[in-house]
Design a protein around this motif. Structure first.
Motif, PDB file in Angstrom:
ATOM      1  N   THR A 396      20.691 -13.099  28.046  1.00 60.33           N
ATOM      2  CA  THR A 396      20.132 -12.728  26.749  1.00 60.33           C
ATOM      3  C   THR A 396      19.420 -13.932  26.137  1.00 60.33           C
ATOM      4  OG1 THR A 396      22.189 -13.274  25.591  1.00 60.33           O
ATOM      5  CG2 THR A 396      21.898 -10.990  26.314  1.00 60.33           C
ATOM      6  N   VAL A 397      18.516 -13.624  25.209  1.00 60.33           N
ATOM      7  CA  VAL A 397      17.682 -14.643  24.573  1.00 60.33           C
ATOM      8  C   VAL A 397      17.693 -14.401  23.068  1.00 60.33           C
ATOM      9  CG1 VAL A 397      15.315 -15.534  24.355  1.00 60.33           C
ATOM     10  CG2 VAL A 397      16.218 -14.877  26.604  1.00 60.33           C
ATOM     11  N   LEU A 398      17.640 -15.484  22.322  1.00 58.91           N
ATOM     12  CA  LEU A 398      17.509 -15.385  20.868  1.00 58.91           C
ATOM     13  C   LEU A 398      16.214 -16.070  20.455  1.00 58.91           C
ATOM     14  CD1 LEU A 398      18.596 -14.745  18.003  1.00 58.91           C
ATOM     15  CD2 LEU A 398      19.685 -17.010  18.048  1.00 58.91           C
ATOM     16  N   VAL A 399      15.333 -15.340  19.808  1.00 59.74           N
ATOM     17  CA  VAL A 399      14.096 -15.897  19.274  1.00 59.74           C
ATOM     18  C   VAL A 399      14.301 -16.115  17.780  1.00 59.74           C
ATOM     19  CG1 VAL A 399      11.641 -15.545  18.855  1.00 59.74           C
ATOM     20  CG2 VAL A 399      12.663 -14.779  21.008  1.00 59.74           C
ATOM     21  N   TRP A 400      14.324 -17.383  17.364  1.00 62.76           N
ATOM     22  CA  TRP A 400      14.469 -17.706  15.944  1.00 62.76           C
ATOM     23  C   TRP A 400      13.059 -17.894  15.377  1.00 62.76           C
ATOM     24  CZ3 TRP A 400      17.853 -16.828  12.486  1.00 62.76           C
ATOM     25  CH2 TRP A 400      17.799 -17.470  11.253  1.00 62.76           C
ATOM     26  N   GLY A 401      12.502 -16.782  14.930  1.00 62.04           N
ATOM     27  CA  GLY A 401      11.135 -16.818  14.427  1.00 62.04           C
ATOM     28  C   GLY A 401      10.693 -15.436  14.014  1.00 62.04           C
ATOM     29  N   MET A 402       9.384 -15.247  13.940  1.00 58.27           N
ATOM     30  CA  MET A 402       8.815 -13.973  13.482  1.00 58.27           C
ATOM     31  C   MET A 402       7.897 -13.366  14.539  1.00 58.27           C
ATOM     32  SD  MET A 402      10.241 -13.685  10.516  1.00 58.27           S
ATOM     33  CE  MET A 402       9.323 -12.362   9.731  1.00 58.27           C
ATOM     34  N   HIS A 403       8.134 -13.717  15.806  1.00 61.04           N
ATOM     35  CA  HIS A 403       7.288 -13.213  16.886  1.00 61.04           C
ATOM     36  C   HIS A 403       8.150 -12.533  17.952  1.00 61.04           C
ATOM     37  CE1 HIS A 403       3.462 -14.894  15.533  1.00 61.04           C
ATOM     38  NE2 HIS A 403       4.163 -15.915  15.099  1.00 61.04           N
ATOM     39  N   PRO A 404       8.603 -11.306  17.670  1.00 66.25           N
ATOM     40  CA  PRO A 404       9.471 -10.602  18.624  1.00 66.25           C
ATOM     41  C   PRO A 404       8.778 -10.221  19.923  1.00 66.25           C
ATOM     42  CG  PRO A 404       8.800  -9.148  16.836  1.00 66.25           C
ATOM     43  CD  PRO A 404       8.347 -10.516  16.452  1.00 66.25           C
ATOM     44  N   GLU A 405       7.438 -10.349  19.973  1.00 71.60           N
ATOM     45  CA  GLU A 405       6.749 -10.051  21.230  1.00 71.60           C
ATOM     46  C   GLU A 405       7.207 -10.982  22.355  1.00 71.60           C
ATOM     47  OE1 GLU A 405       3.737 -12.505  18.741  1.00 71.60           O
ATOM     48  OE2 GLU A 405       5.341 -11.036  18.428  1.00 71.60           O
ATOM     49  N   LEU A 406       7.836 -12.110  22.005  1.00 69.20           N
ATOM     50  CA  LEU A 406       8.369 -13.008  23.024  1.00 69.20           C
ATOM     51  C   LEU A 406       9.395 -12.301  23.910  1.00 69.20           C
ATOM     52  CD1 LEU A 406       8.725 -16.370  21.069  1.00 69.20           C
ATOM     53  CD2 LEU A 406       7.678 -16.117  23.322  1.00 69.20           C
ATOM     54  N   TYR A 407      10.232 -11.468  23.308  1.00 72.84           N
ATOM     55  CA  TYR A 407      11.220 -10.725  24.096  1.00 72.84           C
ATOM     56  C   TYR A 407      10.528  -9.826  25.117  1.00 72.84           C
ATOM     57  CZ  TYR A 407      14.750 -11.921  20.519  1.00 72.84           C
ATOM     58  OH  TYR A 407      15.599 -12.573  19.670  1.00 72.84           O
ATOM     59  N   TRP A 408       9.501  -9.117  24.641  1.00 74.59           N
ATOM     60  CA  TRP A 408       8.822  -8.164  25.517  1.00 74.59           C
ATOM     61  C   TRP A 408       8.030  -8.881  26.602  1.00 74.59           C
ATOM     62  CZ3 TRP A 408       3.417  -6.780  25.793  1.00 74.59           C
ATOM     63  CH2 TRP A 408       3.174  -5.661  26.596  1.00 74.59           C
ATOM     64  N   LEU A 409       7.312  -9.941  26.233  1.00 74.59           N
ATOM     65  CA  LEU A 409       6.513 -10.665  27.218  1.00 74.59           C
ATOM     66  C   LEU A 409       7.391 -11.346  28.264  1.00 74.59           C
ATOM     67  CD1 LEU A 409       3.847 -12.257  24.833  1.00 74.59           C
ATOM     68  CD2 LEU A 409       3.441 -10.467  26.535  1.00 74.59           C
ATOM     69  N   ALA A 410       8.567 -11.841  27.850  1.00 80.23           N
ATOM     70  CA  ALA A 410       9.485 -12.496  28.785  1.00 80.23           C
ATOM     71  C   ALA A 410      10.333 -11.487  29.557  1.00 80.23           C
ATOM     72  CB  ALA A 410      10.401 -13.458  28.033  1.00 80.23           C
ATOM     73  N   ASP A 411      10.352 -10.229  29.096  1.00 81.97           N
ATOM     74  CA  ASP A 411      11.166  -9.180  29.708  1.00 81.97           C
ATOM     75  C   ASP A 411      12.638  -9.586  29.756  1.00 81.97           C
ATOM     76  OD1 ASP A 411      11.812  -6.773  30.838  1.00 81.97           O
ATOM     77  OD2 ASP A 411      11.184  -7.307  32.870  1.00 81.97           O
ATOM     78  N   ARG A 412      13.124 -10.035  28.603  1.00 82.97           N
ATOM     79  CA  ARG A 412      14.526 -10.428  28.480  1.00 82.97           C
ATOM     80  C   ARG A 412      15.169  -9.733  27.287  1.00 82.97           C
ATOM     81  NH1 ARG A 412      13.580 -11.432  32.848  1.00 82.97           N
ATOM     82  NH2 ARG A 412      13.806 -13.388  34.007  1.00 82.97           N
ATOM     83  N   ARG A 413      16.467  -9.461  27.397  1.00 82.04           N
ATOM     84  CA  ARG A 413      17.188  -8.725  26.374  1.00 82.04           C
ATOM     85  C   ARG A 413      17.489  -9.615  25.162  1.00 82.04           C
ATOM     86  NH1 ARG A 413      22.241  -7.500  27.837  1.00 82.04           N
ATOM     87  NH2 ARG A 413      22.228  -9.049  29.508  1.00 82.04           N
ATOM     88  N   PRO A 414      17.292  -9.090  23.969  1.00 83.13           N
ATOM     89  CA  PRO A 414      17.639  -9.862  22.771  1.00 83.13           C
ATOM     90  C   PRO A 414      19.152 -10.022  22.638  1.00 83.13           C
ATOM     91  CG  PRO A 414      16.120  -8.060  22.256  1.00 83.13           C
ATOM     92  CD  PRO A 414      16.623  -7.814  23.634  1.00 83.13           C
ATOM     93  N   ALA A 415      19.568 -11.159  22.114  1.00 83.94           N
ATOM     94  CA  ALA A 415      20.988 -11.412  21.909  1.00 83.94           C
ATOM     95  C   ALA A 415      21.521 -10.697  20.678  1.00 83.94           C
ATOM     96  CB  ALA A 415      21.242 -12.919  21.777  1.00 83.94           C
ATOM     97  N   SER A 416      20.618 -10.238  19.813  1.00 86.17           N
ATOM     98  CA  SER A 416      21.024  -9.623  18.558  1.00 86.17           C
ATOM     99  C   SER A 416      20.120  -8.437  18.240  1.00 86.17           C
ATOM    100  CB  SER A 416      20.970 -10.638  17.416  1.00 86.17           C
ATOM    101  OG  SER A 416      21.140 -10.027  16.161  1.00 86.17           O
ATOM    102  N   ARG A 417      20.626  -7.557  17.409  1.00 84.05           N
ATOM    103  CA  ARG A 417      19.804  -6.439  16.928  1.00 84.05           C
ATOM    104  C   ARG A 417      18.739  -6.919  15.954  1.00 84.05           C
ATOM    105  NH1 ARG A 417      24.720  -3.291  14.447  1.00 84.05           N
ATOM    106  NH2 ARG A 417      25.614  -4.404  16.230  1.00 84.05           N
ATOM    107  N   TYR A 418      18.896  -8.129  15.407  1.00 87.71           N
ATOM    108  CA  TYR A 418      17.936  -8.667  14.443  1.00 87.71           C
ATOM    109  C   TYR A 418      16.847  -9.424  15.207  1.00 87.71           C
ATOM    110  CZ  TYR A 418      21.898  -7.536  11.483  1.00 87.71           C
ATOM    111  OH  TYR A 418      22.933  -6.873  10.855  1.00 87.71           O
ATOM    112  N   LEU A 419      15.711  -8.761  15.400  1.00 86.75           N
ATOM    113  CA  LEU A 419      14.682  -9.282  16.287  1.00 86.75           C
ATOM    114  C   LEU A 419      13.814 -10.349  15.641  1.00 86.75           C
ATOM    115  CD1 LEU A 419      13.510  -6.019  18.102  1.00 86.75           C
ATOM    116  CD2 LEU A 419      15.319  -7.635  18.721  1.00 86.75           C
ATOM    117  N   THR A 420      13.910 -10.535  14.344  1.00 86.90           N
ATOM    118  CA  THR A 420      13.216 -11.628  13.668  1.00 86.90           C
ATOM    119  C   THR A 420      14.189 -12.344  12.745  1.00 86.90           C
ATOM    120  OG1 THR A 420      12.513 -10.404  11.695  1.00 86.90           O
ATOM    121  CG2 THR A 420      11.097 -10.248  13.645  1.00 86.90           C
ATOM    122  N   ALA A 421      13.845 -13.571  12.397  1.00 87.14           N
ATOM    123  CA  ALA A 421      14.680 -14.341  11.478  1.00 87.14           C
ATOM    124  C   ALA A 421      14.646 -13.786  10.062  1.00 87.14           C
ATOM    125  CB  ALA A 421      14.221 -15.802  11.470  1.00 87.14           C
ATOM    126  N   GLY A 422      13.688 -12.892   9.806  1.00 87.13           N
ATOM    127  CA  GLY A 422      13.570 -12.337   8.468  1.00 87.13           C
ATOM    128  C   GLY A 422      14.791 -11.583   8.014  1.00 87.13           C
TER     129      GLY A 422
END
Length: 504
Positions: A396-422
């Motif tokens: 799993t991966v956590l993106v701390w930011g406002m660009h959730p497309e990173l999950y899709w482009l990397a084809d990796r599962r988010p670590a949390s249901r909260y896909l942006t830091a917002g």
């Protein structure tokens, strides 16, 4: 007496003649070609906006067994996430071309409906002009706002349909269309205002008893929403995420100068793109203000008050939340086009300069989309590639930011249901450091976040994409502590830092 067999060639001939000379059979193919031509640039990029990335990531989470408004959350209604999920199930999740294709269909449907409205009011020529002018205007903003397959694009057909149904006094259908519009994006419900206005005017002019009609509109509106809220999703989750849970996000606090600049800037861009028919609108208003006769007047629907009510309600919808993002302005286009077509149709203004200017403006925005800078996308793609190389599909991966497309482009599962830091800080575009921080998060978000990490384990990779934003780890103690305790820096791309879980 002709036999059924002998009459078949005559019927076939009449059908062929109708197809050859029919209004819609000639207009719709032209509009279809124009819809494709104006939105061809949408296929030139894997992703245009964070909204597309968010929707794509949501769709993958739903396909993996996620539950909307529970383990998969957003502040938006469910129809578009479900559409993304359905397209991914049919065509795979590696590309957004099916959604871009459906976006073109949505633009075409909007153009056809606008043509129907204009034709009914001002004749055949006005109908064709309305469809063409809408498609020329539909890319008249930043390419990131007009070429992406996002909420506003798919909201427009239902919005125009609601107006058209109300115009024809098909009130139940109008209510259903308003509901579908609202279930695509909440602000689409603003079209209910012109629908109700037309109901009141109809009651006043024709003596129609309005309570039963209002009940029909209300029933049509409530039924689809009740179906979604009570049966297809979790009622409590739907109520919170779609209706009540966005108060802080849509608050007045923020960078007023930035928000004002964005509002004025996007308004100016849209007006410049539609100047060809905005000028006739002003000319017609000037004639009326001076109590002068309007050359060419006498159309069946002389009043355009309902269109002005529609435009006003759309302007209010664009302003809700005080963010004024460019894609919000797509909601203004249909009533603006109809007002422009009506102004030209009932004045001495000729169609040629209106269409010529609109075509030139459209060509400019088309070229802008083709040559739009891609530095940020390049950086995001590089980061996503690095993340994919350093992880496995099970990580799993956590993106701390406002660009959730990173999950899709990397084809990796988010670590949390909260896909942006917002969600965890209340940050959104246009906000400064005010009311941004742990204490301003969505209710119980941090507790849920901690429970997720405890249940799934710490993510293998954390991508800090915050840069100098007011939610950077130095300003968010929980994230700073998480990174300092468990992670080490393994890469830096631009202002994005990649952290990897320390080996035990």
């Amino acid at each position: 007496m002709p036999t059924p067999t002998s009459s078949r060639p005559a019927v076939t001939a009449r059908l062929r003649e109708q197809v050859r000379t029919g209004y819609w059979t000639r207009l719709v193919p032209v509009l279809a070609l124009l819809a494709v031509a104006t939105h061809v640039p949408s296929f030139l990029r894997p992703v245009w906006s964070p909204d597309e990335g968010y929707l794509a990531t949501q769709a993958r989470m739903l396909a993996d067994g996620g539950v909307l408004y529970d383990t998969v959350v957003d502040r938006k209604p469910p129809l578009l996430p479900w559409l993304y999920q359905a397209c991914f199930a049919l065509f795979g999740s590696g590309s957004l071309w099916p959604l871009r294709s459906l976006a073109i269909v949505a633009h075409l449907a909007t153009a056809v409906l606008l043509a129907s409205v204009a034709r009914g009011r001002w004749g055949n020529r006005a109908g064709g002009a309305a469809g063409v002018l809408y498609l020329l205007l539909s890319i008249g903003l930043s390419p990131e706002d007009t070429q992406a397959a996002t909420f506003e694009v798919f909201m427009l057909p239902a919005m125009v349909a609601a107006f058209r149904y109300a115009e024809r006094r098909r009130w139940l259908a109008a209510g259903i269309a308003v509901a579908l519009c609202s279930l695509t994006k909440q602000t689409g419900g603003a079209v209910l205002l012109p629908v109700l206005w037309m109901l009141l005017q109809d009651a006043r002019r024709r003596g129609v008893r309005w309570p039963p009609v209002l009940a029909a509109i209300g029933f049509g509106f409530a039924l689809p929403i009740a179906l979604v809220a009570l049966i297809l999703t979790k009622p409590k989750g739907f109520l919170f995420w779609v209706v009540t849970g966005s108060g802080d996000y849509a608050s007045l606090g923020g960078a007023w100068l930035q928000m004002t600049g964005r509002a004025l800037g996007n308004s100016a861009i849209l007006l410049a793109a539609g100047l060809g028919f905005v000028v006739p609108i002003g000319y017609r208003l000037w004639l009326r203000r001076g109590r002068r006769a309007v050359p060419g007047a006498g159309e069946e629907h002389g009043s355009t008050t309902d269109l002005w009510v529609w435009l006003l309600s759309s302007a209010v919808a664009v302003s809700v939340g005080f963010h004024f993002f460019g894609h919000y302005y797509l909601q203004l286009m249909p009533p603006l086009v109809l007002l422009g077509v009506g102004a030209v149709s009932t004045s001495a203004v000729r169609w040629r300069p209106v269409l010529t200017y609109s075509a030139v403006a459209c060509t400019f925005f088309w070229g802008l989309a083709v040559f739009w800078p891609g530095q940020k996308l390049t950086q995001t793609t590089e980061v996503a590639t690095a993340v994919a190389k350093q992880t496995t599909p099970k990580d799993t991966v956590l993106v701390w930011g406002m660009h959730p497309e990173l999950y899709w482009l990397a084809d990796r599962r988010p670590a949390s249901r909260y896909l942006t830091a917002g969600f965890l800080t209340n940050f959104s575009g246009g906000k400064d450091g005010q009311k941004v921080g742990e204490q301003y998060s969505v209710s119980e978000a941090w507790q849920t976040f901690d429970e997720e990490l405890a249940a799934k384990g710490l993510p293998e990779i954390v991508v800090d994409d915050s840069g100098t934003a007011p939610y950077q780890p130095l300003l968010i103690p929980r994230i700073e502590s998480l990174l300092d305790t468990h992670y080490e820096v393994v890469g830096v791309t631009g202002d994005t830092v990649i952290y990897r879980l320390k080996k035990k």
